[in-house]
Design an enzyme around this catalytic site. Structure first.
Site, PDB file in Angstrom:
ATOM      1  N   CYS A  64      35.483 -56.094-185.131  1.00 38.09           N
ATOM      2  CA  CYS A  64      35.750 -55.156-186.212  1.00 38.09           C
ATOM      3  C   CYS A  64      35.869 -53.599-185.402  1.00 38.09           C
ATOM      4  O   CYS A  64      36.875 -53.527-184.279  1.00 38.09           O
ATOM      5  CB  CYS A  64      34.145 -54.313-187.302  1.00 38.09           C
ATOM      6  SG  CYS A  64      32.603 -53.734-186.158  1.00 38.09           S
ATOM      7  N   ARG A  65      35.693 -52.883-185.862  1.00 38.35           N
ATOM      8  CA  ARG A  65      36.091 -51.394-185.327  1.00 38.35           C
ATOM      9  C   ARG A  65      35.433 -50.905-184.019  1.00 38.35           C
ATOM     10  O   ARG A  65      36.369 -50.997-182.919  1.00 38.35           O
ATOM     11  CB  ARG A  65      36.537 -50.368-186.395  1.00 38.35           C
ATOM     12  CG  ARG A  65      36.605 -48.674-186.101  1.00 38.35           C
ATOM     13  CD  ARG A  65      36.919 -47.583-186.947  1.00 38.35           C
ATOM     14  NE  ARG A  65      36.896 -46.673-186.477  1.00 38.35           N
ATOM     15  CZ  ARG A  65      36.282 -45.810-186.741  1.00 38.35           C
ATOM     16  NH1 ARG A  65      34.735 -46.166-186.316  1.00 38.35           N
ATOM     17  NH2 ARG A  65      36.160 -44.579-185.823  1.00 38.35           N
TER      18      ARG A  65
END
Length: 100
Positions: A64-65
């Site tokens: 993810c981020r």
């Protein structure tokens, strides 16, 4: 399974290894920058398990981020019987900070 570093993933990608990677960010984040993973946002993961094309014992890398959402995705997939899920440490923030 142990999580994976950005360096290990980059090296394996550069070696053209066949990797199964799931991006659990939202679509707008994916559209801004992605590494070619399959997009299944974390909130949609329970309804979209049938889209995962890997066997339950195959290596699956989630990202993810920053690593937080993919950490939750790893826990969820593990609870669903996937035995070899690895979270990308630092996520796309670390990936981009390294200049990859």
């Amino acid at each position: 399974m142990e999580d994976i570093t950005i360096e290990e993933l980059k090296e394996r990608m550069d070696n053209n290894e066949a990797l199964y990677i799931i991006d659990v960010r939202e679509e707008h984040e994916f559209d801004e920058f992605n590494i070619g993973a399959q997009l299944i946002p974390l909130g949609e993961l329970p309804e979209r398990l049938d889209e995962i094309e890997a066997d339950k014992d195959a290596e699956i890398i989630v990202h993810c981020r920053s690593g937080a959402r993919s950490g939750r995705a790893k826990e969820y997939l593990s609870s669903e019987g996937y035995s070899n899920v690895r979270n990308l440490i630092g996520g796309m923030l670390a990936w981009q900070a390294a200049g990859y």
